[in-house]
Write a protein that holds these residues in place. Structure first.
Motif, PDB file in Angstrom:
ATOM      1  N   SER A  47       9.406  -2.498  23.494  1.00  0.00           N
ATOM      2  CA  SER A  47       7.984  -2.755  23.319  1.00  0.00           C
ATOM      3  C   SER A  47       7.229  -2.658  24.621  1.00  0.00           C
ATOM      4  N   ALA A  48       7.978  -2.829  25.754  1.00  0.00           N
ATOM      5  CA  ALA A  48       7.282  -2.708  27.026  1.00  0.00           C
ATOM      6  C   ALA A  48       6.756  -1.306  27.235  1.00  0.00           C
ATOM      7  N   GLY A  49       7.406  -0.328  26.628  1.00  0.00           N
ATOM      8  CA  GLY A  49       6.944   1.042  26.765  1.00  0.00           C
ATOM      9  C   GLY A  49       6.202   1.550  25.557  1.00  0.00           C
ATOM     10  N   ARG A  50       5.908   0.661  24.619  1.00  0.00           N
ATOM     11  CA  ARG A  50       5.245   1.067  23.392  1.00  0.00           C
ATOM     12  C   ARG A  50       3.880   1.650  23.709  1.00  0.00           C
ATOM     13  N   ARG A  51       3.566   2.772  23.074  1.00  0.00           N
ATOM     14  CA  ARG A  51       2.301   3.435  23.361  1.00  0.00           C
ATOM     15  C   ARG A  51       1.276   3.070  22.302  1.00  0.00           C
ATOM     16  N   GLY A  52       0.045   3.038  22.712  1.00  0.00           N
ATOM     17  CA  GLY A  52      -1.036   2.729  21.797  1.00  0.00           C
ATOM     18  C   GLY A  52      -1.945   1.668  22.378  1.00  0.00           C
ATOM     19  N   ASN A  53      -2.963   1.308  21.623  1.00  0.00           N
ATOM     20  CA  ASN A  53      -3.943   0.334  22.102  1.00  0.00           C
ATOM     21  C   ASN A  53      -4.120  -0.839  21.135  1.00  0.00           C
ATOM     22  N   LEU A  54      -3.141  -1.048  20.244  1.00  0.00           N
ATOM     23  CA  LEU A  54      -3.270  -2.130  19.271  1.00  0.00           C
ATOM     24  C   LEU A  54      -3.214  -3.475  19.977  1.00  0.00           C
ATOM     25  N   ARG A  55      -4.102  -4.376  19.585  1.00  0.00           N
ATOM     26  CA  ARG A  55      -4.174  -5.692  20.211  1.00  0.00           C
ATOM     27  C   ARG A  55      -3.468  -6.735  19.343  1.00  0.00           C
ATOM     28  N   ALA A  56      -2.921  -7.745  19.994  1.00  0.00           N
ATOM     29  CA  ALA A  56      -2.291  -8.850  19.262  1.00  0.00           C
ATOM     30  C   ALA A  56      -3.353  -9.618  18.480  1.00  0.00           C
ATOM     31  N   ALA A  57      -2.987 -10.024  17.261  1.00  0.00           N
ATOM     32  CA  ALA A  57      -3.928 -10.757  16.409  1.00  0.00           C
ATOM     33  C   ALA A  57      -4.068 -12.188  16.898  1.00  0.00           C
ATOM     34  N   LEU A  58      -5.279 -12.732  16.764  1.00  0.00           N
ATOM     35  CA  LEU A  58      -5.553 -14.113  17.158  1.00  0.00           C
ATOM     36  C   LEU A  58      -5.527 -15.073  15.970  1.00  0.00           C
ATOM     37  N   THR A  59      -5.490 -14.531  14.750  1.00  0.00           N
ATOM     38  CA  THR A  59      -5.483 -15.376  13.557  1.00  0.00           C
ATOM     39  C   THR A  59      -4.392 -14.893  12.611  1.00  0.00           C
ATOM     40  N   THR A  60      -4.058 -15.743  11.650  1.00  0.00           N
ATOM     41  CA  THR A  60      -3.022 -15.398  10.683  1.00  0.00           C
ATOM     42  C   THR A  60      -3.501 -14.288   9.759  1.00  0.00           C
ATOM     43  N   PHE A  61      -2.534 -13.527   9.277  1.00  0.00           N
ATOM     44  CA  PHE A  61      -2.800 -12.458   8.312  1.00  0.00           C
ATOM     45  C   PHE A  61      -2.463 -13.012   6.941  1.00  0.00           C
ATOM     46  N   VAL A  62      -3.492 -13.236   6.112  1.00  0.00           N
ATOM     47  CA  VAL A  62      -3.336 -14.003   4.881  1.00  0.00           C
ATOM     48  C   VAL A  62      -3.608 -13.128   3.671  1.00  0.00           C
ATOM     49  N   GLY A  63      -2.692 -13.201   2.691  1.00  0.00           N
ATOM     50  CA  GLY A  63      -2.991 -12.719   1.355  1.00  0.00           C
ATOM     51  C   GLY A  63      -2.907 -11.235   1.119  1.00  0.00           C
ATOM     52  N   ARG A  64      -2.358 -10.488   2.063  1.00  0.00           N
ATOM     53  CA  ARG A  64      -2.346  -9.034   1.895  1.00  0.00           C
ATOM     54  C   ARG A  64      -0.937  -8.450   1.946  1.00  0.00           C
ATOM     55  N   ASP A  65       0.080  -9.246   1.707  1.00  0.00           N
ATOM     56  CA  ASP A  65       1.444  -8.732   1.827  1.00  0.00           C
ATOM     57  C   ASP A  65       1.701  -7.585   0.858  1.00  0.00           C
ATOM     58  N   GLU A  66       1.265  -7.744  -0.386  1.00  0.00           N
ATOM     59  CA  GLU A  66       1.464  -6.659  -1.360  1.00  0.00           C
ATOM     60  C   GLU A  66       0.680  -5.420  -0.952  1.00  0.00           C
ATOM     61  N   ASP A  67      -0.560  -5.629  -0.494  1.00  0.00           N
ATOM     62  CA  ASP A  67      -1.376  -4.493  -0.055  1.00  0.00           C
ATOM     63  C   ASP A  67      -0.725  -3.797   1.137  1.00  0.00           C
ATOM     64  N   LEU A  68      -0.158  -4.604   2.027  1.00  0.00           N
ATOM     65  CA  LEU A  68       0.480  -4.030   3.216  1.00  0.00           C
ATOM     66  C   LEU A  68       1.691  -3.189   2.826  1.00  0.00           C
ATOM     67  N   GLY A  69       2.506  -3.701   1.921  1.00  0.00           N
ATOM     68  CA  GLY A  69       3.665  -2.931   1.479  1.00  0.00           C
ATOM     69  C   GLY A  69       3.265  -1.626   0.817  1.00  0.00           C
ATOM     70  N   ARG A  70       2.226  -1.693  -0.012  1.00  0.00           N
ATOM     71  CA  ARG A  70       1.767  -0.475  -0.692  1.00  0.00           C
ATOM     72  C   ARG A  70       1.224   0.524   0.330  1.00  0.00           C
ATOM     73  N   LEU A  71       0.515   0.029   1.336  1.00  0.00           N
ATOM     74  CA  LEU A  71      -0.085   0.914   2.333  1.00  0.00           C
ATOM     75  C   LEU A  71       0.975   1.599   3.190  1.00  0.00           C
ATOM     76  N   THR A  72       1.970   0.863   3.631  1.00  0.00           N
ATOM     77  CA  THR A  72       3.008   1.510   4.442  1.00  0.00           C
ATOM     78  C   THR A  72       3.778   2.541   3.620  1.00  0.00           C
ATOM     79  N   GLY A  73       3.955   2.250   2.333  1.00  0.00           N
ATOM     80  CA  GLY A  73       4.588   3.247   1.473  1.00  0.00           C
ATOM     81  C   GLY A  73       3.749   4.504   1.345  1.00  0.00           C
ATOM     82  N   LEU A  74       2.427   4.338   1.217  1.00  0.00           N
ATOM     83  CA  LEU A  74       1.533   5.504   1.136  1.00  0.00           C
ATOM     84  C   LEU A  74       1.587   6.328   2.411  1.00  0.00           C
ATOM     85  N   LEU A  75       1.618   5.650   3.568  1.00  0.00           N
ATOM     86  CA  LEU A  75       1.656   6.372   4.832  1.00  0.00           C
ATOM     87  C   LEU A  75       2.971   7.126   5.013  1.00  0.00           C
TER      88      LEU A  75
END
Length: 848
Positions: A47-75
């Protein structure tokens, strides 16, 4: 301790991920994994060499686990995926979390490109180039051309697999679409995840709507509410500003109301949670009537359009064309969903063609069967704009007129075999119709209000009036001044009288009956088919049998076949209450034939149930069973999800009377178990009463007592219980008391049962209660009075009840006690009493 197996399992997992999701760890990450599995010192974290500009989240990620699984499958299976949804739905957060999950598998990096600050579409490509870190450090004296920028961008991302998130594309959607298409065509290792309030609209795009968070039911308990993502989000964000905040019995109703009124939209819920720092949940819920003033004060670092609820919707509104904006404002008057037909009817014929555009721009949500819904927050905004433009009253009047005409068009079809699609349509439009009714009352439009109310007479009878339409809103409609159609006024007044009767569990007052009588007389000749039924119905309140039968005879031959068949059924009901059992059966037989020919299901089902009851009392169980089964089938045709409670209970009871007691009890127990969760406890109470009666007759007195006690509790909790039904349960409990030797207890139960039965003027019920008094008299050794009461019971009913085991057993014992001649003489004295004397005799007190 088995590294070889661990390594083999790792390779299987890696191959499956590559096959199903299209991702594979980079060589560095794979080396780290393998070293750990062998128990060796791991290389430096990849991860020290991970490329990109994504920032760490400051709050919890709530209620989207199913949506997240479906989205990664689509990608995994698509190179361009666009998250679409209204402002504040959480598209950016979902896209960021998905990109973070996939970042380690893309050597070229995962990059979030924020397009919101872009004002010139020509700058979209440059924003992407700047984000991926390839911006040239030399000062440029001339702005590069799009071709130069595209070339540099292709050079930057074509070497490795890369994921680019194009965030907030809606205001530069054409430029974003062109850029995505160009880059995907020239960079085989690129995947693009876009967020937008409308699709990019290019070939190869996979759309993933981002729905609101799931909402709890309005009556959810704290424990039930806590499993819903919308409540979880509110609670988590509230804890951040108010330590110790929790969803409790005291605040759950307000927490649920906040989430539901905000449609489960994450940004709106987060803004509401921020207000919980200084306000209680009840104050926040109440403040949502002015939500745009209340929900302000978002994060200082958020985009300006995400700092207040108004700014979120302002941004969406600004992306519409003038025609789309005008339509969205007019659709805001719909309290429920919209169809192409209703949109055109209220906003003009051009509206239907624009609905897809509002869906594409996330101002409307698609629901089932070609219907569209506007989120409440967007609707409130549209209503504000209508009011500011001085167009609110006109748009509401157009809405009321459209649904008045819809109800008027549907009403004749509801009385035919073709009723089902029209009932489904009115059910789907129920909230809109009620909204139109309220607006007509607010506007003082008596004609529209009464036409809508009268048109709902049959639907309300079929559906039930859970929404309270027959209550205050129809009272307001009747009180409106101005000319009104007399037929519709009479029908609406009848609905109102019946509603009052059920809510108070009392007969209407003489003044109310007189008012309805005057309205019915004024409506004669109006041509409204239901008016012909009202004059006979009045005889039920006045107890004037002759007048009721005469009214039916005058109206028979009505040009509407449904009305004509229903008149015959009403005459059968009047005759039943007058003790004319043979006349009742003749009329019900004719009514069944006529209504079968019409094909309308509800009235035929009700008449078949009455007919089956008469056949049961006559002892014709086979014919009664056939009638009940046909009645149940018709109920299911009207509503495939409905269980015909009365029919199922009575079928089980006939089964018990025919000798299959075990089968009947099993059916009733199954039915009661299915209905115990119902808030309306009447069906469960009826089933329990019949189950208890069977147990009593078997000698299982404790089981019977438990059934009756639970039936009484369910009745007490039910919103509406007809007095005669309470009377039946009390009569059954009196028989149980007698079986236990408790004569005083039986008397107390029958005293109350008699008052209730007489107050309802329901002679068949009074006849059943009278059998209880027969049993009391026999238990006290007053055999002459018992036989007289049995004769009175049969006279009130019109014939002996061959389905009532108590009556049959009592008759046998009384014959044995009095002798055949003595029994016959006493029975004849009771049977020969006038109606008034018979009722006084049953009541034991002439004042009753």
């Amino acid at each position: 301790g088995r590294p070889a197996e661990a390594l083999a399992a790792y390779e299987r997992i890696r191959e499956r991920l590559a096959e199903e999701l299209g991702v594979d760890p980079s060589p560095e990450l794979r080396a780290a994994h393998l070293a750990l599995l062998r128990g060796e010192a791991a290389p430096a974290p990849v991860s020290a060499g991970r490329r990109g500009n994504l920032r760490a989240a400051l709050t919890t990620f709530v209620g989207r686990d199913e949506d997240l699984g479906r989205l990664t499958g689509l990608l995994a299976g698509n190179r361009l995926v666009t998250l679409i949804g209204p402002g504040g739905a959480g598209k950016t957060r979902l896209a960021s979390v998905a990109a973070d999950r996939l970042a380690d598998a893309v050597p070229g990096g995962a990059w979030l490109v924020e397009l919101a600050p872009i004002t010139d579409p020509a700058d979209v490509a440059r924003a992407v180039l700047d984000t991926v870190g390839r911006r040239e450090r030399t000062r440029e004296t001339v702005r590069p051309t799009l071709r130069d920028t595209l070339g540099r961008l292709v050079d930057a991302i074509s070497a490795d697999e890369t994921l680019i998130v194009l965030d907030n594309c809606e205001h530069v959607v054409e430029a974003a679409a062109r850029l995505a298409e160009e880059l995907l065509g020239r960079c085989p290792g690129l995947r693009v995840l876009a967020t937008s309030r409308e699709p990019l609209g290019i070939v190869g795009e996979a759309l993933e709507p981002v729905p609101p968070l799931r909402l709890p039911p309005a009556d959810a308990s704290p424990g039930d509410a806590a499993v819903y993502p919308s409540v979880q989000l509110l609670r988590d964000r509230a804890v951040a500003v108010r330590a110790g905040f929790a969803v409790t019995d005291d605040n759950v109703a307000d927490v649920v109301e906040i989430c539901r009124r905000l449609d489960g939209m994450p940004l709106a819920i987060e803004l509401a949670a921020a207000r919980l720092r200084t306000l209680s949940p009840r104050q926040v819920a109440a403040g949502l009537d002015d939500r745009f003033r209340l929900l302000t004060g978002g994060s200082r670092t958020a985009l300006p359009r995400h700092r207040t609820l108004r700014a979120v919707v302002d941004w969406s509104w600004g992306l519409l064309t003038d025609d789309e904006r005008r339509l969205a404002e007019r659709l805001a008057v719909f309290p429920a969903s919209v169809t192409a037909e209703s949109a055109a009817g209220v906003a003009g014929p051009a509206a239907a063609a624009l609905l897809d555009a509002l869906v594409d721009k996330s101002l409307l949500q698609v629901v089932d069967d070609g219907r569209f819904r506007m989120l409440e927050t967007i609707r409130e905004y549209g209503l504000e704009r209508l009011a500011a433009a001085g167009e609110g009253a006109g748009a509401r009047a157009a809405h009321a007129a459209y649904f008045r005409d819809l109800v008027g068009t549907a009403e004749p079809h509801l009385r035919t075999a073709g009723q089902l699609p029209w009932l489904r349509l009115l059910e789907a439009e129920r909230e809109n119709i009620v909204g139109a009714l309220h607006h007509a009352c607010d506007a003082g439009d008596a004609d529209t209000a009464l036409r809508i109310g009268a048109g709902l007479a049959l639907p309300l009878t079929i559906w039930g009036d859970d929404g309270g339409i027959g209550g205050d809103v129809l009272a307001r409609a009747l009180a409106l001044p101005g000319p009104t159609p007399p037929g519709e006024r009479a029908v609406v007044l009848a609905i109102r009288v019946v509603t009052e009767m059920f809510h108070s569990a009392r007969e209407p007052t003489p003044e109310r009956v007189a008012e309805l009588t005057d309205a019915v007389r004024a409506a004669q000749g109006s041509g409204h088919p239901l008016v012909a039924l009202l004059e006979p119905a009045l005889s039920i309140f006045t107890d004037d049998t002759a007048a009721g039968i005469a009214a039916v005879d005058r109206a028979r031959g009505h040009p509407d076949p449904w009305t004509d068949g229903t008149l015959l059924a009403m005459r059968g009901q009047i005759r039943e209450n007058d003790g004319d059992a043979e006349g009742m059966v003749r009329d019900l037989t004719g009514a069944v034939e006529e209504l079968r020919a019409v094909g309308e299901r509800w009235s035929l089902s009700m008449v078949l149930s009455q007919y089956a009851d008469a056949l049961t009392k006559r002892g014709d169980f086979a014919a009664a069973t056939a009638a009940l089964e046909e009645s149940a089938r018709l109920v299911r045709e009207l509503d495939p999800t409905a269980e015909p409670g009365f029919q199922l209970i009575w079928l089980a009871t006939i089964r018990a009377r025919s000798g299959d007691v075990a089968g009947a009890k099993a059916e009733l127990r199954r039915f009661v178990a299915d209905r115990m969760a119902d808030r309306d406890g009447r069906d469960a109470a009826f089933g329990l009463m019949m189950l208890g009666d069977i147990a009593r007759l078997e000698g299982s007195l404790d089981e019977a007592g438990e059934c009756f006690a639970e039936a009484m509790r369910r009745q007490d909790e039910a919103p509406l219980v007809a007095p005669q039904f309470r009377g039946l349960l009390l009569a059954a409990m009196a028989h149980l008391a007698l079986a236990r030797g408790d004569v005083p207890g039986a008397r107390r139960a029958l005293d109350e049962a008699t008052v209730r039965g007489l107050s309802a003027r329901d002679m068949p019920v009074v006849a059943i209660i009278a059998v209880g008094w027969v049993a009391v008299a026999e238990a006290e050794g007053r055999y002459q009075r018992a036989a007289e009461l049995l004769g009175t019971s049969d006279a009130l009913r019109g014939w002996p009840d061959r389905s009532n085991p108590d009556a049959q057993r009592l008759a046998e014992r009384l014959r044995a006690a009095l002798g055949e001649d003595g029994y016959a003489a006493a029975y004849a004295r009771g049977h020969g009493l006038s109606r008034a004397d018979a009722l006084a005799f049953v009541g034991g007190d002439p004042a009753r």
